[in-house]
Design an enzyme around this catalytic site. Structure first.
Site, PDB file in Angstrom:
ATOM      1  N   LYS A   1      -0.316   7.048 -23.294  1.00 50.74           N
ATOM      2  CA  LYS A   1       0.210   7.339 -24.628  1.00 50.74           C
ATOM      3  C   LYS A   1       1.701   6.985 -24.659  1.00 50.74           C
ATOM      4  O   LYS A   1       2.055   5.843 -24.906  1.00 50.74           O
ATOM      5  CB  LYS A   1       0.002   8.825 -24.975  1.00 50.74           C
ATOM      6  CG  LYS A   1      -1.441   9.177 -25.329  1.00 50.74           C
ATOM      7  CD  LYS A   1      -2.273   9.449 -24.119  1.00 50.74           C
ATOM      8  CE  LYS A   1      -3.601  10.077 -24.434  1.00 50.74           C
ATOM      9  NZ  LYS A   1      -4.458  10.152 -23.245  1.00 50.74           N
TER      10      LYS A   1
ATOM     11  N   ASP B   1       1.436  19.628 -20.503  1.00 53.04           N
ATOM     12  CA  ASP B   1       0.588  18.445 -20.629  1.00 53.04           C
ATOM     13  C   ASP B   1       1.367  17.520 -21.553  1.00 53.04           C
ATOM     14  O   ASP B   1       1.478  17.756 -22.749  1.00 53.04           O
ATOM     15  CB  ASP B   1      -0.771  18.842 -21.225  1.00 53.04           C
ATOM     16  CG  ASP B   1      -1.639  17.628 -21.530  1.00 53.04           C
ATOM     17  OD1 ASP B   1      -1.119  16.495 -21.465  1.00 53.04           O
ATOM     18  OD2 ASP B   1      -2.825  17.807 -21.845  1.00 53.04           O
TER      19      ASP B   1
ATOM     20  N   TYR C   1       0.839  -1.212   0.000  1.00 50.19           N
ATOM     21  CA  TYR C   1       0.000   0.000   0.000  1.00 50.19           C
ATOM     22  C   TYR C   1       0.870   1.256   0.000  1.00 50.19           C
ATOM     23  O   TYR C   1       0.624   2.200  -0.737  1.00 50.19           O
ATOM     24  CB  TYR C   1      -0.912  -0.009   1.229  1.00 50.19           C
ATOM     25  CG  TYR C   1      -1.922   1.115   1.212  1.00 50.19           C
ATOM     26  CD1 TYR C   1      -3.212   0.905   0.724  1.00 50.19           C
ATOM     27  CD2 TYR C   1      -1.598   2.388   1.674  1.00 50.19           C
ATOM     28  CE1 TYR C   1      -4.145   1.932   0.690  1.00 50.19           C
ATOM     29  CE2 TYR C   1      -2.521   3.429   1.643  1.00 50.19           C
ATOM     30  CZ  TYR C   1      -3.790   3.195   1.153  1.00 50.19           C
ATOM     31  OH  TYR C   1      -4.712   4.206   1.118  1.00 50.19           O
TER      32      TYR C   1
ATOM     33  N   ALA D   1       1.386  14.159 -22.460  1.00 51.56           N
ATOM     34  CA  ALA D   1       0.942  12.836 -22.918  1.00 51.56           C
ATOM     35  C   ALA D   1       1.825  12.259 -24.033  1.00 51.56           C
ATOM     36  O   ALA D   1       2.150  11.077 -24.027  1.00 51.56           O
ATOM     37  CB  ALA D   1      -0.512  12.914 -23.372  1.00 51.56           C
TER      38      ALA D   1
ATOM     39  N   HIS E   1     -19.229  14.764 -26.165  1.00 48.45           N
ATOM     40  CA  HIS E   1     -19.021  13.816 -27.272  1.00 48.45           C
ATOM     41  C   HIS E   1     -18.981  12.352 -26.824  1.00 48.45           C
ATOM     42  O   HIS E   1     -19.269  11.463 -27.591  1.00 48.45           O
ATOM     43  CB  HIS E   1     -17.749  14.170 -28.046  1.00 48.45           C
ATOM     44  CG  HIS E   1     -16.525  14.227 -27.178  1.00 48.45           C
ATOM     45  ND1 HIS E   1     -16.297  15.261 -26.290  1.00 48.45           N
ATOM     46  CD2 HIS E   1     -15.491  13.381 -27.025  1.00 48.45           C
ATOM     47  CE1 HIS E   1     -15.158  15.043 -25.659  1.00 48.45           C
ATOM     48  NE2 HIS E   1     -14.657  13.909 -26.081  1.00 48.45           N
TER      49      HIS E   1
ATOM     50  N   PHE F   1      -6.346  19.943 -24.541  1.00 48.41           N
ATOM     51  CA  PHE F   1      -7.091  18.719 -24.845  1.00 48.41           C
ATOM     52  C   PHE F   1      -8.466  18.797 -24.181  1.00 48.41           C
ATOM     53  O   PHE F   1      -8.658  19.552 -23.240  1.00 48.41           O
ATOM     54  CB  PHE F   1      -6.302  17.492 -24.377  1.00 48.41           C
ATOM     55  CG  PHE F   1      -7.031  16.219 -24.709  1.00 48.41           C
ATOM     56  CD1 PHE F   1      -7.226  15.860 -26.035  1.00 48.41           C
ATOM     57  CD2 PHE F   1      -7.557  15.412 -23.719  1.00 48.41           C
ATOM     58  CE1 PHE F   1      -7.938  14.717 -26.360  1.00 48.41           C
ATOM     59  CE2 PHE F   1      -8.263  14.264 -24.038  1.00 48.41           C
ATOM     60  CZ  PHE F   1      -8.455  13.913 -25.359  1.00 48.41           C
ATOM     61  N   ASP F   2      -9.411  17.989 -24.645  1.00 51.00           N
ATOM     62  CA  ASP F   2     -10.793  18.153 -24.159  1.00 51.00           C
ATOM     63  C   ASP F   2     -10.959  17.962 -22.654  1.00 51.00           C
ATOM     64  O   ASP F   2     -11.706  18.692 -22.014  1.00 51.00           O
ATOM     65  CB  ASP F   2     -11.792  17.298 -24.963  1.00 51.00           C
ATOM     66  CG  ASP F   2     -11.462  15.823 -24.991  1.00 51.00           C
ATOM     67  OD1 ASP F   2     -10.356  15.469 -24.547  1.00 51.00           O
ATOM     68  OD2 ASP F   2     -12.284  15.030 -25.455  1.00 51.00           O
TER      69      ASP F   2
END
Ligand code: F0G
Length: 458
Positions: free
Chosen positions: A257, A214, A72, A216, A449, A124-125
């Protein structure tokens, strides 16, 4: 004779995929209310909905999973993951989260408040969703050239430094940070140059602002810097990553990604203050600070994936496949966002379905056509995803309307690319007969979407 290019790996395990008939697909898509996310994966032949979490792990990654430490607190898997992240990015504080949007949630819970403005290149969304849901504004300062799909420039994901500076001058204290997405997914998987990252840093310093990446697809961004930007040809991908991250204060990462794992993410920084604030949110939303929503085995796989995918050969194999698909589309004269991006081809739906009115969502219509044609599932990155204006709640039809064909890492062969290109050609050949698009039957308040229900315009 010069030897042709080939993959830097061979295949050890395969997964069958199944073709279907057009009438089956008609039925399935209607039941899914013309929303690609609502199809069952088994109803799809070639799945290009995303390159996120859909990559094939290597033998080293699978082997590392057996050695996962599921403690843990303080698991060795956490430290293995943290060490490689620190080596690649220079960030000492690493907070695991279950995926990228969770890192955004944890961090933005500490930093974003009502009325704030968060400028950057295209958000990004989920990033935009996490900003807008806090009643703040995600302000896109990407260079205007990114909107001209046929223009070939090497770094179309760049921030427009003048737009950014004007924003910083205008909004001052309302700006909690600048966020740069590498590569710029929304603009077509387009890279950001090292020069642009440096310039952003300089402007940020001038106005005493922090910079978040960001990240990714940061490794793909580094590949483009190496192959397209002067002065980087002889640097390794890891050296380039080291320099890129030296211009940031923190990063959010969707490891699904460029770390080639099926699930995982993290937030990393050298700012103790940000880490201390984020870890409290992390514990509440994600889990204890040394696992944050991930299994020990997943952190082990992530560590290896990051290491492998910051090596040139792996990235070259990947990007060359996307380029191959692009070259087939060139052969058939099908317009897409040029040059080819890192993780996907973004077909310019407005230039393909010229007879479908914008208000009837051409890119979504093209996604429907492609699925019906060959069972290929793409993803609309256009007017549906752009969502409504946060203030007026009106649909936004001013940007690009693209169909993204995201290529999973190490999954499909170039024969699959040939099928995708041929299916698109068939649609392109009959494009003038497609005159009607889609209309919205039902939509959610946020990130519509994913759950939207559509019907055909009669
Ligand atoms: N940032 C970027 C640039 C992304 O592309 C994504 C996800 C995220 C953040 C969120 O990460 O999914 O792990 O929570 N993009 C996927 C896509 C979903 O299909 O482009 P996540």
């Amino acid at each position: 004779m010069e030897l042709p290019f080939a993959e830097s790996w061979k295949i050890k395990m395969i997964e069958p995929i199944r073709k279907s008939t057009r009438s089956e697909r008609e039925q399935w898509l209607k039941s899914a209310t013309y929303n690609m996310f609502k199809l069952k994966a088994e109803q799809v032949y070639i799945d290009l909905i995303t390159d996120s979490g859909t990559g094939a792990m290597s033998d080293r990654q699978w082997a590392a999973m057996m050695l996962g430490d599921e403690s843990y607190a303080g698991a060795s898997s956490y430290y293995k993951m943290k060490d490689i992240i620190t080596q690649i990015t220079g960030f000492e504080y690493v907070l695991p989260t279950h995926q990228g949007r969770a890192a955004e949630n944890v961090l933005f819970s500490c930093l974003v408040k009502e009325g704030d403005i968060c400028p950057g290149n295209s958000h990004f969304d989920t990033t935009k969703g996490h900003i807008e849901s806090r009643k703040a504004i995600a302000l896109d300062c990407t260079i205007d050239e990114a909107k001209e799909t046929q223009l070939e420039i090497p770094f179309k994901g760049n921030v427009d430094i003048k737009k950014l500076e004007d924003t910083l001058k205008k909004y001052g204290d309302k700006i909690p940070f600048i966020i740069i997405t590498i590569t710029n997914n929304t603009a077509g998987g387009q890279p950001v140059s090292m020069k642009n990252l440096q310039d952003t840093r300089m402007i940020a310093n001038k106005y005493a602002k922090k910079v978040i990446f960001d990240s990714a697809r940061f490794a793909e961004n580094a590949y483009f810097i190496k192959t397209r930007e002067k002065g980087y040809k002889n640097k390794t991908i890891k050296e380039i990553c080291d320099e890129m991250f030296s211009y940031a204060d923190a990063m959010t990462m969707s490891a699904k990604k460029d770390a080639i794992v099926n699930m995982g993410g993290f937030f990393a920084t050298n700012l103790q203050e940000w880490y201390d604030a984020a870890k409290i949110k992390g514990i509440a939303f994600e889990g204890y600070i040394t696992y944050g929503g991930m299994n020990g085995r997943d952190m082990n796989a992530l560590a290896i994936g990051l290491d492998e995918n910051t090596e040139f050969d792996n990235l070259e194999t990947r990007i060359k496949q996307v380029e191959y698909l692009g070259s087939k589309l060139d052969e058939y004269e099908i317009p897409y966002q040029r040059p080819v991006g890192g993780h996907a081809i973004f077909v310019d739906a407005l230039k393909v379905l010229t007879h479908v009115p914008k208000e009837q969502f051409p890119a979504q219509t093209l996604a429907v056509e492609l699925y019906l044609e060959a069972g290929i599932r793409g993803c609309e990155i256009g007017y549906l995803l752009a969502d409504r204006d946060p203030v007026t709640r009106k649909n936004r039809f001013d940007g690009l309307d693209l169909l993204r064909l995201a290529i999973p890492r190490r999954v499909y062969t170039n024969n699959h690319m040939n099928v995708i290109a041929a299916a698109l050609k068939n649609i392109y050949d009959r494009r003038e007969s497609i005159t009607k698009g889609m209309k919205i039957k039902w939509e959610a308040e946020l990130l519509r979407h994913f759950t939207i229900e559509l019907e055909r315009v009669k």
